[in-house]
Design a protein around this motif. Sequence first.
Motif, mmCIF file in Angstrom:
data_model
loop_
_atom_site.group_PDB
_atom_site.id
_atom_site.type_symbol
_atom_site.label_atom_id
_atom_site.label_comp_id
_atom_site.label_asym_id
_atom_site.label_seq_id
_atom_site.Cartn_x
_atom_site.Cartn_y
_atom_site.Cartn_z
ATOM 1 N N THR A 35 -33.148 7.348 34.983
ATOM 2 C CA THR A 35 -32.612 6.036 34.673
ATOM 3 C C THR A 35 -33.586 5.338 33.731
ATOM 4 O O THR A 35 -33.909 4.191 33.913
ATOM 5 C CB THR A 35 -32.483 5.193 35.935
ATOM 6 N N GLN A 36 -34.025 6.064 32.760
ATOM 7 C CA GLN A 36 -34.977 5.514 31.805
ATOM 8 C C GLN A 36 -34.682 4.088 31.356
ATOM 9 O O GLN A 36 -35.531 3.218 31.403
ATOM 10 C CB GLN A 36 -35.025 6.419 30.582
ATOM 11 N N THR A 37 -33.458 3.883 30.930
ATOM 12 C CA THR A 37 -33.110 2.559 30.421
ATOM 13 C C THR A 37 -33.343 1.468 31.453
ATOM 14 O O THR A 37 -33.899 0.417 31.168
ATOM 15 C CB THR A 37 -31.636 2.527 29.993
ATOM 16 N N LEU A 38 -32.905 1.753 32.670
ATOM 17 C CA LEU A 38 -33.087 0.763 33.729
ATOM 18 C C LEU A 38 -34.568 0.509 33.931
ATOM 19 O O LEU A 38 -35.020 -0.632 33.919
ATOM 20 C CB LEU A 38 -32.483 1.306 35.031
ATOM 21 N N LEU A 39 -35.307 1.576 34.122
ATOM 22 C CA LEU A 39 -36.736 1.448 34.353
ATOM 23 C C LEU A 39 -37.423 0.698 33.220
ATOM 24 O O LEU A 39 -38.276 -0.149 33.470
ATOM 25 C CB LEU A 39 -37.351 2.838 34.517
ATOM 26 N N ARG A 40 -37.027 1.005 32.001
ATOM 27 C CA ARG A 40 -37.637 0.307 30.876
ATOM 28 C C ARG A 40 -37.346 -1.173 30.980
ATOM 29 O O ARG A 40 -38.206 -2.025 30.763
ATOM 30 C CB ARG A 40 -37.082 0.831 29.556
ATOM 31 N N GLY A 41 -36.117 -1.473 31.329
ATOM 32 C CA GLY A 41 -35.749 -2.872 31.440
ATOM 33 C C GLY A 41 -36.580 -3.570 32.496
ATOM 34 O O GLY A 41 -37.092 -4.671 32.279
ATOM 35 N N LEU A 42 -36.742 -2.925 33.620
ATOM 36 C CA LEU A 42 -37.517 -3.531 34.692
ATOM 37 C C LEU A 42 -38.969 -3.685 34.245
ATOM 38 O O LEU A 42 -39.600 -4.720 34.486
ATOM 39 C CB LEU A 42 -37.446 -2.655 35.941
ATOM 40 N N ALA A 43 -39.463 -2.659 33.583
ATOM 41 C CA ALA A 43 -40.844 -2.728 33.103
ATOM 42 C C ALA A 43 -40.971 -3.922 32.186
ATOM 43 O O ALA A 43 -41.970 -4.639 32.193
ATOM 44 C CB ALA A 43 -41.180 -1.443 32.357
ATOM 45 N N LEU A 44 -39.946 -4.118 31.416
ATOM 46 C CA LEU A 44 -39.955 -5.233 30.488
ATOM 47 C C LEU A 44 -40.074 -6.545 31.258
ATOM 48 O O LEU A 44 -40.836 -7.435 30.906
ATOM 49 C CB LEU A 44 -38.663 -5.199 29.675
ATOM 50 N N LEU A 45 -39.312 -6.642 32.323
ATOM 51 C CA LEU A 45 -39.367 -7.854 33.139
ATOM 52 C C LEU A 45 -40.787 -8.088 33.625
ATOM 53 O O LEU A 45 -41.334 -9.183 33.492
ATOM 54 C CB LEU A 45 -38.459 -7.717 34.360
ATOM 55 N N GLU A 46 -41.359 -7.059 34.189
ATOM 56 C CA GLU A 46 -42.714 -7.198 34.715
ATOM 57 C C GLU A 46 -43.701 -7.530 33.612
ATOM 58 O O GLU A 46 -44.699 -8.203 33.832
ATOM 59 C CB GLU A 46 -43.122 -5.923 35.442
ATOM 60 N N CYS A 47 -43.380 -7.033 32.441
ATOM 61 C CA CYS A 47 -44.242 -7.315 31.301
ATOM 62 C C CYS A 47 -44.221 -8.806 31.027
ATOM 63 O O CYS A 47 -45.265 -9.445 30.850
ATOM 64 C CB CYS A 47 -43.703 -6.537 30.107
ATOM 65 N N VAL A 48 -43.056 -9.356 31.003
ATOM 66 C CA VAL A 48 -42.936 -10.792 30.759
ATOM 67 C C VAL A 48 -43.597 -11.560 31.906
ATOM 68 O O VAL A 48 -44.264 -12.572 31.688
ATOM 69 C CB VAL A 48 -41.458 -11.210 30.655
ATOM 70 N N ALA A 49 -43.414 -11.042 33.099
ATOM 71 C CA ALA A 49 -44.009 -11.705 34.254
ATOM 72 C C ALA A 49 -45.527 -11.740 34.101
ATOM 73 O O ALA A 49 -46.199 -12.664 34.543
ATOM 74 C CB ALA A 49 -43.632 -10.962 35.529
ATOM 75 N N ALA A 50 -46.055 -10.716 33.435
ATOM 76 C CA ALA A 50 -47.496 -10.625 33.256
ATOM 77 C C ALA A 50 -47.992 -11.577 32.183
ATOM 78 O O ALA A 50 -49.182 -11.677 31.931
ATOM 79 C CB ALA A 50 -47.874 -9.194 32.904
ATOM 80 N N GLY A 51 -47.076 -12.248 31.543
ATOM 81 C CA GLY A 51 -47.495 -13.231 30.563
ATOM 82 C C GLY A 51 -47.276 -12.865 29.112
ATOM 83 O O GLY A 51 -47.463 -13.686 28.238
ATOM 84 N N ILE A 52 -46.894 -11.600 28.853
ATOM 85 C CA ILE A 52 -46.638 -11.225 27.473
ATOM 86 C C ILE A 52 -45.292 -11.824 27.116
ATOM 87 O O ILE A 52 -44.293 -11.464 27.714
ATOM 88 C CB ILE A 52 -46.508 -9.702 27.311
ATOM 89 N N CYS A 53 -45.262 -12.726 26.170
ATOM 90 C CA CYS A 53 -43.966 -13.330 25.878
ATOM 91 C C CYS A 53 -43.503 -13.141 24.454
ATOM 92 O O CYS A 53 -42.434 -13.587 24.080
ATOM 93 C CB CYS A 53 -43.985 -14.810 26.231
ATOM 94 N N ASP A 54 -44.293 -12.452 23.653
ATOM 95 C CA ASP A 54 -43.840 -12.219 22.288
ATOM 96 C C ASP A 54 -43.301 -10.808 22.146
ATOM 97 O O ASP A 54 -43.790 -9.862 22.758
ATOM 98 C CB ASP A 54 -44.990 -12.431 21.292
ATOM 99 N N VAL A 55 -42.278 -10.678 21.340
ATOM 100 C CA VAL A 55 -41.629 -9.387 21.141
ATOM 101 C C VAL A 55 -42.594 -8.272 20.789
ATOM 102 O O VAL A 55 -42.589 -7.225 21.409
ATOM 103 C CB VAL A 55 -40.582 -9.488 20.028
ATOM 104 N N LYS A 56 -43.417 -8.539 19.831
ATOM 105 C CA LYS A 56 -44.336 -7.489 19.387
ATOM 106 C C LYS A 56 -45.197 -7.015 20.555
ATOM 107 O O LYS A 56 -45.339 -5.823 20.786
ATOM 108 C CB LYS A 56 -45.248 -8.032 18.279
ATOM 109 N N GLY A 57 -45.761 -7.955 21.260
ATOM 110 C CA GLY A 57 -46.595 -7.609 22.401
ATOM 111 C C GLY A 57 -45.847 -6.742 23.391
ATOM 112 O O GLY A 57 -46.335 -5.691 23.803
ATOM 113 N N ILE A 58 -44.668 -7.152 23.745
ATOM 114 C CA ILE A 58 -43.869 -6.397 24.697
ATOM 115 C C ILE A 58 -43.614 -5.005 24.172
ATOM 116 O O ILE A 58 -43.810 -4.015 24.860
ATOM 117 C CB ILE A 58 -42.520 -7.100 24.941
#
Lengths: 276, 276
Positions: free
Chosen positions: A28-51
């Motif tokens: 479920t790569q796509t799902l996992l990536r999406g979730l990772a993305l969420l956690e990424c934002v949660a970690a404070g990275i809020c710019d596209v490039k950073g993510i």
Amino acid sequence: MVVKQTMSAAMKATEQEADAGKTQGTGTQTLLRGLALLECVAAGICDVKGIATRLGTPRSTTNRMLASLVAEGYLHHIPYKGYLLGPKLIQLGMKALEQRPLVAIARPHIETLAEATGDTVHLGVEENGEVFYLDKIPGTRGLEMRSRTGQRMPLASTGLGKALMLGMPPARWQALHALTCPAGSPAGRPRPAEWPVFEEQLSRYVAQGWAMDLEENELGIRCVAAPVRDGRNLVVAAVSVASAVPYMPEDRMTTLGPLVRATAEAISKDLGWTEP
Amino acid sequence: MVVKQTMSAAMKATEQEADAGKTQGTGTQTLLRGLALLECVAAGICDVKGIATRLGTPRSTTNRMLASLVAEGYLHHIPYKGYLLGPKLIQLGMKALEQRPLVAIARPHIETLAEATGDTVHLGVEENGEVFYLDKIPGTRGLEMRSRTGQRMPLASTGLGKALMLGMPPARWQALHALTCPAGSPAGRPRPAEWPVFEEQLSRYVAQGWAMDLEENELGIRCVAAPVRDGRNLVVAAVSVASAVPYMPEDRMTTLGPLVRATAEAISKDLGWTEP
DNA sequence: CCGATTGTCCCACTATTTGGCACTATGCGG
DNA sequence: CCGCATAGTGCCAAATAGTGGGACAATCGG
């Protein structure tokens, strides 16, 4: 406000299975990536490039996922400014908090604890100044405890109750203690220590993270208990291991303490709790 | 569901794509399905079969996603019992609550409000018994308001402040009112109504969901304000539209009220707030 | 003890994602 | 006021990642 650095920096991780540490590649790569993305934002990275760099996905792919997450309300989007965790997450978070059937969640843990100790294990919550037994796993030592799930007991005279009190402001302690020891109560029945001493005990228990009960509720029964906390770090329940005095010498209680505490913390984590 | 054509086999009747308007030309089906799954569980469906039918996916696919979500902590799994929202969601929910830069989120809304009214719009929060101006959009009527973001003002004499008070227990009202009107304060300066009247006003404002300020803070300035709530339904901020008396006749204020309230609610929703 | 569900694997097929690229919009710094 | 760096939006051929059917074993509920 916990983490703040986490710049892009090295930490390349080409792509495919960014965090190797994850669970084995599922499907479920796509799902996992999406979730990772969420956690990424949660970690404070809020710019596209950073993510994008953070999880090694190309710009287009990253944007596509971001768009979906925003569309679903999992992220907030402030055009040309950045992304933030969205309302839906708050919503789900709250639901998760309610929906939590403490008993079901705690079961596996207290079963483990029961097996490890061989003694009776209890799970209880505070209700109206008393302990309310939510669950019980009988010990394997033959002896039967009178406790029963659904039963109520005073807070100050039970291990479970004292563990629950550890989460309350010390100011409430005295009242609850008094509630357990009515004015001219007969000395014949087991009871908690006198006030000043009791307070000292609780303070010590707070420090060590677990509490004891020395035949204060039922003669011949001793127990060790620890508080369970939820996502808001509030004490919502407690677990205890109880047994007859012969099986509960002082030193065993001292050994059991950390174990019970660990179990309580494991449950806490399942409830969304995180370390201080 | 606009998932292209060429679907044919499988996905028959049961599809109905869960929550209507969902997918609309996206490119992240798997992610969306996963999120839908989360919401499904949030809705109380906790058995595999139910979930599978609810979002029209075959058993195998459903299980695969469930497994991933559980592995990531977004769901809790009690074998042969069901699924529940997991700890990670609580965690993210809390983060989302903190991370929320009120200003950034409110901006678009108050800008809309500013354009619609042509008057000065303010955004503020309560802090230490006072209003703290977080943002301001100058009106287009030429007149300049003395207010400035970063400024502090009494709660009881400003529209913003009164809106914030709507979320407090009425018991605190009097103290805050007194705080705004010191003992022998000169009648020369503008000030809120005397206590009993003031209380009546606030009660009425609570009922209608928005508050007014009739030159109580600054002579010649009137304003209409409404409270903003967060995911816990607590008042965390307020918005107001202010202008000079000539532009603010009684009837205009009555018209503006619902509009300001709507804006405040829109912001609230972005903060995770949901209807009563 | 039976029937119904659930947790697991396996695997061929293709629909779903991917990621490069080209452009436009917007923000920030000078 | 200007330009660069970053962000937002589409398009599209290629192939990877996900799909769903099916068969079993483990459990649950009664």
